[in-house]
Each structure stands twice: as structure tokens, then as C-alpha cells.
Design a protein around this motif. Sequence first.
Motif, PDB file in Angstrom:
ATOM      1  N   VAL A   1      49.016  59.431  50.635  1.00  7.77           N
ATOM      2  CA  VAL A   1      48.862  58.684  49.391  1.00  7.77           C
ATOM      3  C   VAL A   1      47.493  58.026  49.371  1.00  7.77           C
ATOM      4  N   GLN A   2      46.780  58.224  48.274  1.00 11.10           N
ATOM      5  CA  GLN A   2      45.486  57.560  48.103  1.00 11.10           C
ATOM      6  C   GLN A   2      45.671  56.442  47.064  1.00 11.10           C
ATOM      7  N   LEU A   3      45.092  55.292  47.367  1.00 14.20           N
ATOM      8  CA  LEU A   3      45.230  54.128  46.490  1.00 14.20           C
ATOM      9  C   LEU A   3      43.865  53.702  45.974  1.00 14.20           C
ATOM     10  N   GLN A   4      43.827  53.324  44.713  1.00 11.35           N
ATOM     11  CA  GLN A   4      42.588  52.869  44.090  1.00 11.35           C
ATOM     12  C   GLN A   4      42.870  51.537  43.410  1.00 11.35           C
ATOM     13  N   ALA A   5      42.276  50.473  43.947  1.00 11.49           N
ATOM     14  CA  ALA A   5      42.435  49.149  43.364  1.00 11.49           C
ATOM     15  C   ALA A   5      41.307  48.875  42.389  1.00 11.49           C
ATOM     16  N   SER A   6      41.621  48.212  41.307  1.00 10.85           N
ATOM     17  CA  SER A   6      40.610  47.870  40.306  1.00 10.85           C
ATOM     18  C   SER A   6      41.037  46.629  39.543  1.00 10.85           C
ATOM     19  N   GLY A   7      40.120  46.103  38.732  1.00 11.78           N
ATOM     20  CA  GLY A   7      40.449  44.984  37.867  1.00 11.78           C
ATOM     21  C   GLY A   7      39.872  43.648  38.280  1.00 11.78           C
ATOM     22  N   GLY A   8      39.203  43.603  39.421  1.00 11.01           N
ATOM     23  CA  GLY A   8      38.604  42.355  39.849  1.00 11.01           C
ATOM     24  C   GLY A   8      37.429  41.964  38.963  1.00 11.01           C
ATOM     25  N   GLY A   9      36.969  40.752  39.162  1.00  3.44           N
ATOM     26  CA  GLY A   9      35.841  40.273  38.382  1.00  3.44           C
ATOM     27  C   GLY A   9      35.640  38.790  38.560  1.00  3.44           C
ATOM     28  N   LEU A  10      34.798  38.234  37.724  1.00  3.17           N
ATOM     29  CA  LEU A  10      34.486  36.800  37.739  1.00  3.17           C
ATOM     30  C   LEU A  10      35.259  36.119  36.616  1.00  3.17           C
ATOM     31  N   VAL A  11      35.948  35.052  36.955  1.00  2.00           N
ATOM     32  CA  VAL A  11      36.736  34.327  35.959  1.00  2.00           C
ATOM     33  C   VAL A  11      36.661  32.834  36.271  1.00  2.00           C
ATOM     34  N   GLN A  12      36.752  32.025  35.240  1.00  2.00           N
ATOM     35  CA  GLN A  12      36.768  30.575  35.452  1.00  2.00           C
ATOM     36  C   GLN A  12      38.136  30.112  35.923  1.00  2.00           C
ATOM     37  N   ALA A  13      38.150  28.998  36.615  1.00  2.00           N
ATOM     38  CA  ALA A  13      39.412  28.409  37.058  1.00  2.00           C
ATOM     39  C   ALA A  13      40.340  28.206  35.859  1.00  2.00           C
TER      40      ALA A  13
END
Length: 121
Positions: A1-13
Motif C-alpha cells: 500500500v502506498q500512502l500520499q498525505a496532503s492538505g498541510g499549510g499555514l493557518v492562524q490559531a
Amino acid sequence: VQLQASGGGLVQAGGSLRLSCAASGGTFRNYGVAWFRQAPGKEREFVGGINWSGGSTYYADSVKGRFTNVRDNAKNTVYLQMNSLKPEDTAVYYCAAARDVSYSARQYDYWGQGTLVTVSS
């Protein structure tokens, strides 16, 4: 199984992000999936997990009530919805798959490459 994580970024508290973990190359619905994170200078820690059916979810105390795991087996994807983010949530987030959800990173057979989440104060 290969996994691809995504969706990170910079966000304010106080803001929100949704991470995705897309799987390929195996029978995804047979696996539990967990999210771990690792901040600079710290050990990798369990964040949350979801069993193969989506019927059971698990969370670290530090994120309980703020983060939610859901999965869509038809799309071979698990999502981590992160709300009310705090600066201490800043880390590289990894998804991992194993037959059963475990709080121990050593129990996981497959890992995604990680996605960076940065929460500014």
C-alpha cells in the motif's frame, strides 16, 4: 500500500485544515489508518486513528474534541479534519496504515511522506 498525505499549510490559531491520506496499490479497506505528527526536536506522536470500517476512532488527549477522522473507502482516502488549531499543533503530519490501529508508530507497515502544518499565533 502506498500512502500520499496532503492538505498541510499555514493557518492562524483558531483556524482549520483538512488533511487527506490517499492510498493506492492495496486493499485499503482492510487497514486501519492513523495520523502521527512530529515537531522539530520532538518524538513522533500519535494524533488519531480510524479502524478499517470507520466505525471506531481514536484520539490523543491533546486533540480530542478538535480533530476528527473520517474515511471514504470508495475513494481509498482518510481525512483528518483539524479545527481550533493551536500553535502547538505545528508539526509534520504523517499518515500510516496497519491491520489494526495502534498508538505505537512501530506497529505500522506503511507510511505516507508527511505534510507540514504550521499554526501561527
